[in-house]
Design a protein around this motif. Structure first.
Motif, PDB file in Angstrom:
ATOM      1  N   LYS A 157       0.894  -1.354   0.057  1.00  0.00           N
ATOM      2  CA  LYS A 157       0.007  -0.109  -0.020  1.00  0.00           C
ATOM      3  C   LYS A 157       0.936   1.401   0.026  1.00  0.00           C
ATOM      4  N   PHE A 158       0.163   2.320  -0.340  1.00  0.00           N
ATOM      5  CA  PHE A 158       0.944   3.577  -0.105  1.00  0.00           C
ATOM      6  C   PHE A 158       0.723   4.053   1.028  1.00  0.00           C
ATOM      7  N   ILE A 159       1.450   4.088   1.894  1.00  0.00           N
ATOM      8  CA  ILE A 159       1.380   4.428   3.286  1.00  0.00           C
ATOM      9  C   ILE A 159       2.328   5.425   3.911  1.00  0.00           C
ATOM     10  N   MET A 160       1.990   5.975   4.888  1.00  0.00           N
ATOM     11  CA  MET A 160       2.797   6.906   5.308  1.00  0.00           C
ATOM     12  C   MET A 160       3.662   6.087   6.364  1.00  0.00           C
ATOM     13  N   TYR A 161       4.608   6.900   6.904  1.00  0.00           N
ATOM     14  CA  TYR A 161       5.818   6.067   7.664  1.00  0.00           C
ATOM     15  C   TYR A 161       5.387   5.385   8.923  1.00  0.00           C
ATOM     16  N   ASP A 162       5.605   4.192   9.344  1.00  0.00           N
ATOM     17  CA  ASP A 162       5.340   3.496  10.250  1.00  0.00           C
ATOM     18  C   ASP A 162       6.199   3.664  11.515  1.00  0.00           C
ATOM     19  N   TYR A 163       6.139   3.963  12.414  1.00  0.00           N
ATOM     20  CA  TYR A 163       7.231   4.526  13.467  1.00  0.00           C
ATOM     21  C   TYR A 163       7.474   3.296  14.425  1.00  0.00           C
ATOM     22  N   GLU A 209      -2.252   2.395  13.384  1.00  0.00           N
ATOM     23  CA  GLU A 209      -1.685   2.146  11.941  1.00  0.00           C
ATOM     24  C   GLU A 209      -1.464   3.463  11.309  1.00  0.00           C
ATOM     25  N   PRO A 210      -0.216   3.506  10.469  1.00  0.00           N
ATOM     26  CA  PRO A 210       0.084   4.826   9.607  1.00  0.00           C
ATOM     27  C   PRO A 210      -0.961   5.016   8.550  1.00  0.00           C
ATOM     28  N   LEU A 211      -1.167   6.070   8.150  1.00  0.00           N
ATOM     29  CA  LEU A 211      -2.479   6.498   7.382  1.00  0.00           C
ATOM     30  C   LEU A 211      -1.992   5.870   5.975  1.00  0.00           C
ATOM     31  N   ASP A 212      -3.185   5.248   5.397  1.00  0.00           N
ATOM     32  CA  ASP A 212      -3.046   4.859   4.154  1.00  0.00           C
ATOM     33  C   ASP A 212      -3.687   5.665   3.150  1.00  0.00           C
ATOM     34  N   LEU A 213      -2.672   6.627   2.195  1.00  0.00           N
ATOM     35  CA  LEU A 213      -2.800   7.419   1.458  1.00  0.00           C
ATOM     36  C   LEU A 213      -3.734   7.275   0.263  1.00  0.00           C
ATOM     37  N   GLY A 214      -3.726   5.797  -0.243  1.00  0.00           N
ATOM     38  CA  GLY A 214      -4.774   5.456  -1.157  1.00  0.00           C
ATOM     39  C   GLY A 214      -6.227   5.542  -0.924  1.00  0.00           C
ATOM     40  N   GLU A 215      -6.518   5.503   0.354  1.00  0.00           N
ATOM     41  CA  GLU A 215      -7.915   5.502   0.934  1.00  0.00           C
ATOM     42  C   GLU A 215      -8.476   7.038   0.682  1.00  0.00           C
ATOM     43  N   TYR A 216      -7.551   7.947   0.794  1.00  0.00           N
ATOM     44  CA  TYR A 216      -7.861   9.330   0.713  1.00  0.00           C
ATOM     45  C   TYR A 216      -7.590  10.111  -0.486  1.00  0.00           C
ATOM     46  N   TYR A 217      -7.479   9.558  -1.497  1.00  0.00           N
ATOM     47  CA  TYR A 217      -7.234   9.964  -2.843  1.00  0.00           C
ATOM     48  C   TYR A 217      -8.725  10.720  -3.322  1.00  0.00           C
ATOM     49  N   GLY A 218      -9.632  10.359  -2.695  1.00  0.00           N
ATOM     50  CA  GLY A 218     -10.827  11.159  -3.036  1.00  0.00           C
ATOM     51  C   GLY A 218     -10.729  12.404  -2.754  1.00  0.00           C
TER      52      GLY A 218
END
Length: 694
Positions: free
Chosen positions: A575-581, A595-604
């Motif tokens: 997935k296209f995610i932000m950094y997992d700390y 969980e880090p933000l899944d950017l694909g879910e917010y493409y809308g």
């Protein structure tokens, strides 16, 4: 007897020179031949032998085509060998003309020179922090090569110093008379010119260093024999030297200032001024900046320093059109800089093409240079390189785009005073963005996070050239990196926080080796093939890119280990995610979720047109992964388009492809500049006219 000794020394010297030249030349030819044999044994050799994929293997010493603004400066080892035996009387004119041509190609502006000086001082301070066993052993192993590379420069600096100070101690010579004195061409002038050639490889440096050593040794024996056979003439020389020293002391006591005459000579004597400029490029490497390339081609230039909220100092470069209401922001990818957008000259560079179409052009530079620009001058290497792609998208890009908005708004208000009345609630310009590779992923992070935070992103269109983000389908090397970095990143980060070449000598060596790879095509072809195989078979011109000026000894892009770890996390998560700390509590503190933000879910949330471009021969970010961006965007209802070209990964920036440039310009021109709105009186007239017509 003296003549006989001179003849014997001259013959011996030429014999030694010939032997060393032929030995070195044969060794290099052997290496080149062995490389050619290895090339024939490697799979995929047909493409290289037939001259495809940006590389050619021919009997002549010829490498891949360099950018247009570097073609005339490429040095040739064969030409160098044939020029050395030429008599100095006939060769000096040719050398001076060549030097003038080189200076015409690379004029050094005062600002660019001062920036290099400041960079050099920064490197000197920062290199003291980069110690370790690896660098220690590497320095000892490469010490002989370092000595040979430094010897020609030191000897020639000594010669120039003596020549420049000699007229100043003779107080009875006026500066005006110096212009009428004809310089006598000799071997030292020949050697000085060859040393100040700014584009030489390691082989050429070794060749020149050997010649200087031979000349120095035989010159010593010649003088010793002359003194031994003619002691009376030696005594006369010593007497003249002592008398000249005493006369100089008398003149200094009478009030003749040595320093004043030296300063005057520096301003009036063009030969001294030219020589002072020539030695700015130490060790003959091409250290031109993006500013130098832009101004050489006659375009305007502006440098803007941008400071992020976490203290990183970024360089935002600009080709300004201050009164234009349409602007474009170009963002490079990993291990790159703004140089990539101008490296193909006027015809093939996106930055110049956009400027010629009336755009105000801004070139962004991410954090991550070995100079470690930061507000905290004493920041440690571990702290400086502690950032991921998150910071590129949430710190670097917002800081640069907000600076663009501030600058453009202020300039348009000055040039168009009625701007606030015409466009009270909108920005007075349209801004498009073009991003490549890692820059594309960072730009998507920027747009999505700004929309989530309900902040304006100020963009009107987004063009993504082979964007990073999805990496499920990748080569074996990236898979190995995933399995190494994901479990071991926390252990490796304190030891190796950044991946970069740490010392100026090693950076210089890489830059010079790139020149050798061009001069010896079989060696360069072997390196090109191996680099392509390591990166999954990508056919980009990797060797050609290493020779570009932004990979020079003074500064060079690096990559944080956390950026590499972030890419490995994306590959593992698919997935296209932000950094997992690494822990739920740390992620909750940053994202508000375990969980880090899944950017694909917010493409809308993307509310601007997006053009996604992939390369069919790109094996760094494969077309299937670029199509994944497009698919997710279309499913989310984004106004997106998708195109593929027959390109490898670096072809999007470092190669001249007119069809790609035409496509990018056509996308930019779809965005109309902000139009002036009619004033209240004009609107009232139109309303009354409509009522009358009704």
């Amino acid at each position: 007897m003296q003549r006989f000794v001179d003849t014997v020394l001259a013959v011996t010297k030429e014999s030694v020179k010939t032997f060393t030249y032929e030995s070195l030349h044969n060794i290099v030819r052997l290496i080149n031949g062995v490389s050619a044999l290895l090339l024939t044994a490697l799979p995929g050799k047909g493409n290289i032998l037939e001259g495809l994929n940006g590389w050619e293997l021919r009997p002549t010493f010829r490498g891949p085509r360099l950018p247009r603004w570097m073609e005339h400066g490429v040095s040739s080892f064969n030409k160098f060998i044939h020029e050395l035996p030429v008599d100095s009387d006939g060769s000096n004119a040719d050398y001076s003309s060549a030097e003038e041509d080189g200076d015409a190609l690379c004029p050094g502006s005062p600002s660019s020179q001062s920036s290099r000086v400041s960079h050099t001082s920064t490197f000197t301070k920062n290199d003291g922090h980069r110690t370790g066993w690896t660098i220690f052993f590497l320095s000892w192993i490469l010490f002989p090569l370092w000595f040979l590379l430094r010897l020609p420069l030191r000897l020639c600096l000594l010669v120039c110093k003596r020549r420049s100070t000699a007229p100043s101690v003779r107080g009875n010579h006026k500066p005006s008379r110096l212009h009428s004195i004809k310089r006598i061409p000799n071997l030292k002038d020949h050697v000085i010119h060859r040393t100040t050639d700014r584009r030489r490889g390691v082989i050429e440096d070794l060749h020149l260093g050997i010649e200087i050593v031979i000349e120095a040794v035989f010159d010593f024996f010649h003088k010793a024999a002359h003194i031994f056979l003619s002691p009376s003439e030696a005594l006369k020389v010593v007497y003249k030297w002592c008398s000249s020293q005493s006369s100089n002391n008398d003149e200094l006591q009478n009030g003749i200032s040595d320093s004043v005459l030296t300063a005057t000579l520096g301003e009036t004597d063009p030969t001294l001024r030219e020589r002072k400029t020539t030695f700015n490029q130490s060790l003959n490497t091409d250290a031109r900046t993006c500013q130098d390339v832009i101004t050489e081609l006659g375009y305007p230039y502006e440098a803007i320093r941008v400071i992020t909220s976490d203290g990183y100092v970024l360089l935002l470069e600009r080709i300004p059109r201050r009164d234009s209401r349409k602007a474009v922001y170009l963002q490079h990818g990993i291990l790159d800089s703004s140089m990539g957008w101008v490296s193909n000259g006027v015809v093939g560079s996106p930055a110049f093409a956009a400027y010629d179409q009336g755009f105000d052009v801004f070139l962004g530079n991410f954090r991550g240079l070995v100079s470690r620009e930061h507000v905290d001058k004493s920041i440690s290497s571990r702290m400086y390189w502690r950032y991921s792609i998150n910071e590129h998208g949430t710190e670097d890009i917002p800081a640069m785009i907000e600076k663009i908005h501030q600058v453009k708004t202020a300039e348009l208000k000055i040039s168009q005073p009625d701007l606030e009345e015409e466009i009270p609630n909108d920005q007075p310009y349209k801004l498009c963005a073009i991003s490549h590779s890692l820059g594309g992923a960072a730009m998507l992070i920027y747009v999505v996070t700004r929309r989530i935070e309900e902040k304006p992103h100020r963009l009107s269109r987004l063009i993504l050239l082979s964007p990073a983000g999805f990496h499920e389908d990748s080569s074996l090397v990236f898979t190995v990196a995933e399995y190494i970095l994901c479990p071991l990143a926390s252990i490796l980060a304190p030891i190796v926080p950044g991946l970069y070449i740490p010392t100026r000598f090693c950076r210089m060596l890489l830059n010079k080796l790139a020149r050798d790879f061009h001069n010896y095509p079989a060696v360069g072809g072997l390196v090109q093939t191996l680099m392509g195989k390591i990166l999954g078979g990508d056919s980009s011109n990797w060797v050609g890119v290493l020779g570009l000026p932004h990979y020079n000894m003074n500064d060079m892009p690096g990559v944080s280990l956390y950026v590499a770890h972030h890419l490995a996390q994306m590959k593992r998560a698919k997935k296209f995610i932000m950094y997992d700390y690494g822990s739920a509590s740390a992620n909750i503190e940053v994202y508000g979720s375990p969980e880090p933000l899944d950017l694909g879910e917010y493409y809308g949330f993307i509310d601007i047109p997006v053009d996604v471009v992939a390369g069919r021969r790109d094996n760094v970010i494969r077309p299937s992964m670029v199509r994944q961006h497009y698919k997710v965007m279309k499913d989310a209802g984004v106004d997106a388009s998708y195109n593929e070209f027959e390109y490898a990964h670096l072809d999007f920036t470092f190669s001249h492809h007119e069809e790609l440039l035409a496509f990018v310009m056509s996308r930019l021109l779809l965005v109309e500049p902000t139009q002036k709105q009619p004033s209240n009186q004009s609107a009232l007239r139109l309303k009354r006219k409509a009522q009358v017509n009704c």
